[in-house]
Design a protein around this motif. Sequence first.
Motif, PDB file in Angstrom:
ATOM      1  N   LEU A 104      -0.703   5.980   6.162  1.00 38.68           N
ATOM      2  CA  LEU A 104       0.314   6.654   5.355  1.00 38.68           C
ATOM      3  C   LEU A 104       1.684   6.580   6.035  1.00 38.68           C
ATOM      4  O   LEU A 104       2.715   6.460   5.368  1.00 38.68           O
ATOM      5  CB  LEU A 104      -0.085   8.108   5.109  1.00 38.68           C
ATOM      6  N   GLY A 105       1.690   6.638   7.371  1.00 37.68           N
ATOM      7  CA  GLY A 105       2.935   6.427   8.101  1.00 37.68           C
ATOM      8  C   GLY A 105       3.466   5.020   7.891  1.00 37.68           C
ATOM      9  O   GLY A 105       4.654   4.818   7.611  1.00 37.68           O
ATOM     10  N   ASP A 106       2.569   4.023   8.021  1.00 37.48           N
ATOM     11  CA  ASP A 106       2.974   2.632   7.790  1.00 37.48           C
ATOM     12  C   ASP A 106       3.489   2.433   6.375  1.00 37.48           C
ATOM     13  O   ASP A 106       4.469   1.708   6.144  1.00 37.48           O
ATOM     14  CB  ASP A 106       1.773   1.690   8.012  1.00 37.48           C
ATOM     15  N   TYR A 107       2.837   3.079   5.407  1.00 41.59           N
ATOM     16  CA  TYR A 107       3.216   2.937   4.000  1.00 41.59           C
ATOM     17  C   TYR A 107       4.656   3.409   3.769  1.00 41.59           C
ATOM     18  O   TYR A 107       5.389   2.832   2.970  1.00 41.59           O
ATOM     19  CB  TYR A 107       2.243   3.752   3.142  1.00 41.59           C
ATOM     20  N   ASN A 108       5.050   4.457   4.484  1.00 42.84           N
ATOM     21  CA  ASN A 108       6.414   4.975   4.339  1.00 42.84           C
ATOM     22  C   ASN A 108       7.410   4.263   5.245  1.00 42.84           C
ATOM     23  O   ASN A 108       8.618   4.368   5.020  1.00 42.84           O
ATOM     24  CB  ASN A 108       6.435   6.481   4.648  1.00 42.84           C
ATOM     25  N   TYR A 109       6.911   3.516   6.248  1.00 43.43           N
ATOM     26  CA  TYR A 109       7.817   2.889   7.217  1.00 43.43           C
ATOM     27  C   TYR A 109       8.149   1.441   6.883  1.00 43.43           C
ATOM     28  O   TYR A 109       9.311   1.046   6.816  1.00 43.43           O
ATOM     29  CB  TYR A 109       7.202   2.953   8.618  1.00 43.43           C
ATOM     30  N   TYR A 110       7.144   0.622   6.640  1.00 47.13           N
ATOM     31  CA  TYR A 110       7.372  -0.816   6.559  1.00 47.13           C
ATOM     32  C   TYR A 110       8.022  -1.217   5.233  1.00 47.13           C
ATOM     33  O   TYR A 110       7.669  -0.710   4.169  1.00 47.13           O
ATOM     34  CB  TYR A 110       6.052  -1.590   6.747  1.00 47.13           C
ATOM     35  N   ASP A 111       8.963  -2.167   5.337  1.00 52.65           N
ATOM     36  CA  ASP A 111       9.733  -2.606   4.168  1.00 52.65           C
ATOM     37  C   ASP A 111       8.852  -3.200   3.087  1.00 52.65           C
ATOM     38  O   ASP A 111       9.171  -3.112   1.899  1.00 52.65           O
ATOM     39  CB  ASP A 111      10.774  -3.653   4.586  1.00 52.65           C
ATOM     40  N   SER A 112       7.736  -3.823   3.479  1.00 53.59           N
ATOM     41  CA  SER A 112       6.901  -4.523   2.497  1.00 53.59           C
ATOM     42  C   SER A 112       6.323  -3.590   1.437  1.00 53.59           C
ATOM     43  O   SER A 112       5.987  -4.027   0.345  1.00 53.59           O
ATOM     44  CB  SER A 112       5.756  -5.247   3.215  1.00 53.59           C
ATOM     45  N   PHE A 113       6.218  -2.292   1.743  1.00 51.77           N
ATOM     46  CA  PHE A 113       5.703  -1.340   0.761  1.00 51.77           C
ATOM     47  C   PHE A 113       6.796  -0.819  -0.164  1.00 51.77           C
ATOM     48  O   PHE A 113       6.507  -0.188  -1.181  1.00 51.77           O
ATOM     49  CB  PHE A 113       5.027  -0.161   1.461  1.00 51.77           C
ATOM     50  N   ASN A 172      -5.694  -3.697   1.472  1.00 49.57           N
ATOM     51  CA  ASN A 172      -4.242  -3.672   1.715  1.00 49.57           C
ATOM     52  C   ASN A 172      -3.748  -5.014   2.233  1.00 49.57           C
ATOM     53  O   ASN A 172      -2.697  -5.506   1.808  1.00 49.57           O
ATOM     54  CB  ASN A 172      -3.901  -2.580   2.724  1.00 49.57           C
ATOM     55  N   ASN A 173      -4.499  -5.632   3.150  1.00 52.13           N
ATOM     56  CA  ASN A 173      -4.086  -6.927   3.700  1.00 52.13           C
ATOM     57  C   ASN A 173      -4.084  -8.032   2.654  1.00 52.13           C
ATOM     58  O   ASN A 173      -3.554  -9.112   2.891  1.00 52.13           O
ATOM     59  CB  ASN A 173      -5.001  -7.335   4.862  1.00 52.13           C
ATOM     60  N   ASN A 174      -4.699  -7.763   1.506  1.00 55.65           N
ATOM     61  CA  ASN A 174      -4.773  -8.763   0.455  1.00 55.65           C
ATOM     62  C   ASN A 174      -4.022  -8.341  -0.807  1.00 55.65           C
ATOM     63  O   ASN A 174      -4.346  -8.759  -1.910  1.00 55.65           O
ATOM     64  CB  ASN A 174      -6.242  -9.079   0.126  1.00 55.65           C
ATOM     65  N   GLY A 175      -3.002  -7.490  -0.615  1.00 54.52           N
ATOM     66  CA  GLY A 175      -2.093  -7.173  -1.713  1.00 54.52           C
ATOM     67  C   GLY A 175      -2.566  -6.098  -2.670  1.00 54.52           C
ATOM     68  O   GLY A 175      -1.946  -5.882  -3.712  1.00 54.52           O
ATOM     69  N   LEU A 176      -3.667  -5.400  -2.346  1.00 51.94           N
ATOM     70  CA  LEU A 176      -4.181  -4.359  -3.244  1.00 51.94           C
ATOM     71  C   LEU A 176      -3.930  -2.980  -2.625  1.00 51.94           C
ATOM     72  O   LEU A 176      -4.849  -2.193  -2.382  1.00 51.94           O
ATOM     73  CB  LEU A 176      -5.679  -4.576  -3.484  1.00 51.94           C
ATOM     74  N   THR A 177      -2.661  -2.683  -2.384  1.00 53.80           N
ATOM     75  CA  THR A 177      -2.293  -1.440  -1.708  1.00 53.80           C
ATOM     76  C   THR A 177      -2.709  -0.212  -2.503  1.00 53.80           C
ATOM     77  O   THR A 177      -3.172   0.785  -1.937  1.00 53.80           O
ATOM     78  CB  THR A 177      -0.772  -1.413  -1.455  1.00 53.80           C
ATOM     79  N   ASP A 178      -2.555  -0.242  -3.820  1.00 50.87           N
ATOM     80  CA  ASP A 178      -2.939   0.906  -4.647  1.00 50.87           C
ATOM     81  C   ASP A 178      -4.429   1.210  -4.505  1.00 50.87           C
ATOM     82  O   ASP A 178      -4.837   2.377  -4.408  1.00 50.87           O
ATOM     83  CB  ASP A 178      -2.600   0.646  -6.115  1.00 50.87           C
ATOM     84  N   LYS A 179      -5.244   0.156  -4.495  1.00 47.21           N
ATOM     85  CA  LYS A 179      -6.687   0.340  -4.324  1.00 47.21           C
ATOM     86  C   LYS A 179      -6.993   0.854  -2.921  1.00 47.21           C
ATOM     87  O   LYS A 179      -7.904   1.660  -2.724  1.00 47.21           O
ATOM     88  CB  LYS A 179      -7.433  -0.981  -4.581  1.00 47.21           C
TER      89      LYS A 179
END
Length: 605
Positions: free
Chosen positions: A175-184, A140-147
Motif C-alpha cells: 500500500l505504501g508502494d501503491y501511493n509512492y511509485y509513479d507507475s501507479f 501486480n507484476n503483470n499489470g493486474l493491480t486492481d486484482k
Amino acid sequence: MKKTVCFLLLFPFSLGFMQAQNPLLDSLIHHINDLSTKKASIQRDTNIILSLSLLTERSLNMGDSRNQFFLDSLQRFTKKTNWPKGLGLHERALGKQNDVKGNYTEALKHYTNAIQLLKKAGGDSFELAYAYVLAAFVLNNNGLTDKCLEILNEALPYANATKNKNNLCWIYDFLGDYNYYDSFGVRNYKKALFYYKEVEKNIPYTTSPTLKADNPHCLANVYMKLGDEKKANDYRDNALRIAKQYNNRVVIFATYADLADIYEQRKSYAKALEYRKASLEYAHKSGWKEMESRAENYIYQTYKHIGDYKNALKYYELHKTHEDSLGRFSVQKAYAELQAKYEAEKQQLRITDLEKEQLIQTRNFLIGLSILGVLLTGFIFWSNRKLKTKNQQLKTKNREIEEALLKGQTIERKRVASELHDNLNTKIAALRWRLEALDTSKYPEADQKIHAGLLQTLEDVYADVRLISHNLLPTELETQGLVAALQKLTEKLNVNAKTVFHLIANGITERLNPKIEYQLYSVALELVNNVLKHAQAQQVWISISQNDEIISLTVSDDGRGMSNIEKATGVGLRNISARVEALNGTWLIDSKPTTGTKVKIEVPV
C-alpha cells in the motif's frame, strides 16, 4: 497426516550443507539436523516440513544455489507424509521457484493451488495469508493491480489474526508502494509514509530479513521525495547495512537503483552509471528475472539520457528479451481462466444445493400429502412463493451474466490496449529512435527531407496508436467514471488542436452503471471523431447531466452542419443508434447546412 516417517537418514543434511553460506539458512539447517535425531513422531515430522518450507523459500528469496536441493527434499517429505498442510506449503514453494524465474503463469497456478490446499487443511492464518500475498504480487507484476488489491484485502483478516506480522507488513508495504511509485499514478507521498511507518512499527513482530532491510529502503525513498535528505540518507545507509548482513541482493539492487536515480537527477552521470552497474550486478546475483529486467531498463534509460545510444540499444535489447520471456499477458489469461473455473465451481455448487433443496421439498410434499390432505392448499401457496423466489434468482443470475460479459469485454479491451501500447508502440518507438540516431548531415537535401518525413510519420503513427490504445478503455473511465474520462478526453483534444472543446457536467455525483458509462463514452468518442473529420468547427460543447431517471449527453458544434443524405448514410451515426438502443435510450439530431450540429442522447438510469 496418515503416518510418521523414519527416512530422515536418507537425506544427508550435514554432508550436503557442510559449508556455511548464510547464517539465516545455516541456522535452519542445523535445526532440521537436530530434529532428525529425535524419535519419529507426527510432531517431529510436521516440524521438519515447516522448517524445510521456510528454508526452501528463504533460499529462493536470497538466490542461494542450494534452493533446488531444499525444494526436492521438501517434496519427498510431503509426499511420504501426505500431510495436507505440507502439500500446500510445497505448492507455495513451487510457486516461489517459478516466480523467481519469471514463469509467472505457473507461479500463479501453484500459488492458487496452495491457497486451496491450505484452506482444506484447516486454514493456518499465517501460511494462508502469505500464499495470498505472493499470488497478489504476481498479479501486480503483470499489470493486474486492481486484482492484486482485491486479493490483499482477502488476505488482511488472516494477516491480522497472527502474532507474526510478516504478512501484515507486506500488505502495508505494498500500500505504501501503491501511493509512492509513479507507475501507479497516485503519488501521495504522505500516505505512502503512513503505511511505511506502520511497517516500521510492526518490524519487531516480524521474522522476515527481507522486510527488515526493505522497510528502511522504502522510508529513505519517501523522505527523499518529502525533502528530508538527512533522514533519507540515514534510512538508506541502514537498509544497505541490513541487506548486506543478510546477503539480501534484491534490496541492495533496489537501493543502488535509487542512488543512481538521485545522481542522475543531479546530472552526475558518471556516478549514476556506477550505481546503475552495481544495481544490475546485484539484480543478476538475486536470480529474480523481474529484477534483472528492471535493472536493464533502468540502465538503458540512463545511457539514452546521456546520449550513449550504443550502450542504450544493448541494454534495451536485453531488457526486451527478458520482458518477452516473462509472459505477462499469459498471466492475465491464466488468471481469467482460474477465475472462470472458480466461478463455474461455485455455480455448480449452487446448482447442487438447489437440486438437494428440490429433493427435500418433494419428499416433504409427499410425506405431507400422505399425512394430511388439508395441507395441500398451504403447500401450493408455499410453492408459489418459492417459484417467485426462483424467478428472482433467475433475474439475479441474468444480471450476473450480463456483468460477467461486460467484465470479459473489459478484460479483452485491456489486453488489446496493452498489446498496442506495450508491444506495437514500443517497436515504433525503437524504430523512430534508430532513425533519429542516423547521422543525416552528409545526406543530400532530398534524402534529408525524406528522413525528416519518415520521422514525422512515425511520430504520427506513435501518437495514433497511443490514442487508440487509450480510447479502447481509458484508465479514467474504469477507475473514476464517465465525467473524469470525458474531462481527460477534452484535455487531450485541446492540445495543439484547431477546434476548442468544452465539457459541461451537471448532476452526476456518483458512478453510473459500467455498461452505461462505456456505451456513452463510446458515443461521445464517435461524435467527436465526426466533428474532427467533417464539421470544420471552431467550438465544440460536450454536455453530460443527470436527473432522477434520465442521463442526457449532448454534443454540439458551430461547424458546417449536415445534409439529410449525410444523416441517413453515415456509418458512425448507425453505430451511435445501435449503442443508444442497447441502453433503451433515444437520440435526436438537429442540424442544417452552415448552422452547426447538435446531437442529444437520453438514456434511463
